[in-house]
Design an enzyme around this catalytic site. Sequence first.
Site, short mmCIF file in Angstrom:
data_model
loop_
_atom_site.label_atom_id
_atom_site.label_comp_id
_atom_site.label_asym_id
_atom_site.label_seq_id
_atom_site.Cartn_x
_atom_site.Cartn_y
_atom_site.Cartn_z
N HIS A 267 0.97 -1.41 -0.04
CA HIS A 267 0.12 -0.20 0.00
C HIS A 267 1.17 1.43 0.12
CE1 HIS A 267 -3.55 -2.52 0.40
NE2 HIS A 267 -3.38 -3.27 1.63
N ASP A 318 -5.05 -8.12 -3.61
CA ASP A 318 -5.31 -7.67 -2.16
C ASP A 318 -6.85 -8.12 -2.04
OD1 ASP A 318 -5.57 -6.59 0.36
OD2 ASP A 318 -6.04 -4.41 0.33
#
Length: 445
Positions: A267, A318
């Site tokens: 991220h 993800d």
Amino acid sequence: MSEYWCELVQTRTGIERDVVLSIEDGRIESVTPDRPVPPGASVLPGLTLPGLANAHSHAFHRALRGRTQTGTGTFWTWRDQMYQAAGRLDPDSYLALARAVYAEMALAGITSVGEFHYLHHGPDGTPYRDPNAMGYALIEAARQAGIRITLLDTCYLHGGLTADGYRPLEGVQRRFGDGGSDAWYQRWSALRGDENTRIGAAVHSVRAFAAKDDYATWAARTAGVPVHVHLSEQPAENAACVAHHGLTPTGLLDAHGFWSAHATAVHATHLTDADIAALARAGAGVCFCPTTERDLADGIGPAGELARAGVPLSLGSDSQAVIDLFEEARAVELDERLRTGQRGHFTSAALLAYATATGHRALGWADAGRIEPGALADLTTIGLDSVRLAGTVPRLATEAAVFAATASDVTHVMVGGRTIVRDGVHQLVDAVPQALTAAVHGLFG
């Protein structure tokens, strides 16, 4: 030796036409362009790319698709729903779900997955008879689906961080924890990989691993394997870390010697200039997951600044809101356009490399992600005759693939020279949509 004739092939130097690929013992033996179809060769029309690498996955999140898309909220309200799913799985149900999810990934052209795994124990925290039963379920799921896996077994010791300190694990979080870093290492060191499997490691986040847990010892124990960590996904994480430690999450990890060329920050949405410099100095990478970061309202990460600093970028699905590495790749450029108000930050070749070569490298498969002699024969072919790609000019096939292709355009997928998707049909898992339906409905009833 087997031979394949490919209409177009993406190599390091660009698009080659009429290419004969010779494959032996799971590796590419030769790449010869401008050749007619050899007798007995298999024909792959369209554009053949290196296999795609999904560098960050939570397989069980696939069960949430559609269920978390209603109403309002933030990352933290989404997390409450995610915990409900996390509390329902056991080794058998996780094998069924992950097998179907990895088959979906294969159909999307993904040949390697990095599974960020922290559902270690029973729902109340009691270990299974084999403490790694859940991890081995994921390894078996990848084997059955025909793709490679890097199991990023995750150390998750605390339930959160505030300015006042760390909270204990609560509720379903208890199944994530091993009781301490030494206990995690004892369990982790018993894991074994194989020709299809790499064993990596992860710290969940600075919210779940404290300085007192000894980052330096953890890093020394995991030296040389792929190491990942959720980093600065939310401003609240940064604020709590600064309030408690006086450092950003990146700075805290840097101070404890965590970063290396084997490390990947996942991220990395909210970074300072000093954070970016620290990652670049250590040779660490960053994995962006744009569809998840948009879905959870995380924000847009500093892709341009990271790339200019020399930080290698990779991509992940993800939360499985969408499993489509073409979408993730173009999102890096398109989100950067939104963030800056300018176009043209990344070439199509660079974006494709994030979905292939640098992703595989982040997962410990450095000999994958390229089409050249000696590389693993992990290949993905997309058709150029769909409504999305019809009319593609061969010399611009990379641009068309990155900016217009979807997972639905994948026609053929090979892992180690073995065909696992042919004409858009998975060859190892029957009726993938039905398998997904059964696994998801079995989880929620």
